[in-house]
Design an enzyme around this catalytic site. Structure first.
Site, mmCIF file in Angstrom:
data_model
loop_
_atom_site.group_PDB
_atom_site.id
_atom_site.type_symbol
_atom_site.label_atom_id
_atom_site.label_comp_id
_atom_site.label_asym_id
_atom_site.label_seq_id
_atom_site.Cartn_x
_atom_site.Cartn_y
_atom_site.Cartn_z
ATOM 1 C CB CYS A 180 -0.974 -0.036 1.169
ATOM 2 S SG CYS A 180 -2.364 1.130 0.968
ATOM 3 C CG HIS A 208 -3.294 -3.453 3.290
ATOM 4 N ND1 HIS A 208 -2.265 -3.073 4.124
ATOM 5 C CD2 HIS A 208 -3.865 -2.319 2.824
ATOM 6 C CE1 HIS A 208 -2.223 -1.748 4.179
ATOM 7 N NE2 HIS A 208 -3.173 -1.262 3.404
ATOM 8 C CD GLU A 243 -1.321 -6.239 5.335
ATOM 9 O OE1 GLU A 243 -1.778 -5.143 5.683
ATOM 10 O OE2 GLU A 243 -0.806 -6.424 4.205
#
Length: 239
Positions: free
Chosen positions: A114, A217, A219
């Site tokens: 990001c 993102h 993650e």
């Protein structure tokens, strides 16, 4: 098999009576570290000490540059006008710049996420869109209204890129939490993903061992491709 030590840049906040601390503090979402650990790495959060960048780089095997609710100063990519939505965190950016620059010089694996992708792009000589709706009149809501652990839109992955080789798919469902984006494709940088409204969503540097940035993102593990991104980054960091 070696467990690579992965440096993860943290966010920082000013202290206030209603916050975690009355004094300035660091922050890191648990899933950044969790995604690194799940993929086989050893996560190491990095405090913002620019003068210690080379010492950190001597220790770590790979670098994750995280996102946050702030922006790279437009002056860093040659812009004198500053959009009224722009918020900067100057010490964090100085630190992350030093870390990215040093990692590039060492050909250390880098994963920019990001805002971390945006910083990586600027270090590589690129420019940013300061506010997406100003340039893309019919754009998607890139600051998605639904929770960040859900998909916000899809991206098309460019065939023949590192990203495509990693995820093995032409399209990914991703989350979206940004008001700025990559603007251009400077020498040495390849755009590897694009949103349906043509906003640029990913970059990579083919001449480097592993230098990848994504606007979403991964993650959060929204899709299997997100897990594959971390797995490939950790594998590159083993050697």
């Amino acid at each position: 098999m070696k467990t690579p030590l992965i440096g993860i840049t943290m966010d920082s906040e000013d202290g206030s009576p209603s916050a975690y601390s009355k004094f300035d503090w660091y922050a890191l979402r648990e899933n950044y570290a969790g995604a690194v650990a799940h993929a086989g790495g050893l996560p190491l959060p990095l405090p913002h000490e620019p003068e210690l960048a080379n010492q950190y780089l001597d220790l770590i095997d790979g670098l994750v540059v995280t996102g946050g609710a702030f922006d790279v100063s437009p002056a860093m990519y040659g812009e004198s006008d500053v959009h009224d939505t722009v918020i900067t965190k100057d010490k964090r950016t100085r630190f992350e710049w030093a870390m990215v620059q040093g990692a590039l010089e060492r050909d250390m694996p880098i994963l920019g996420i990001c805002g971390g992708q945006q910083l990586l792009h600027v270090v590589l000589g690129g420019k940013l869109v300061q506010h997406i709706p100003d340039l893309y009149k019919d754009c998607l809501p890139h600051e998605q209204p639904n929770p960040r652990d859900e998909a916000g839109h899809t991206v098309t992955v460019k065939t023949g890129t590192l990203l495509h080789n990693i995820v093995g798919e032409d399209e990914l469902s991703v989350n979206s939490a940004h008001h700025q984006a990559v603007l251009d494709e400077p020498a040495g940088v390849v755009i590897n993903a694009t949103a349906p409204d043509t906003v640029l969503e990913g970059i990579e540097v083919p001449d480097k061992k592993f230098c990848l940035g994504v606007q979403w993102h991964p993650e959060f593990h929204i899709c299997e491709g997100d897990k594959k991104i971390f797995a490939a980054f950790i594998e590159a960091s083993r050697s």
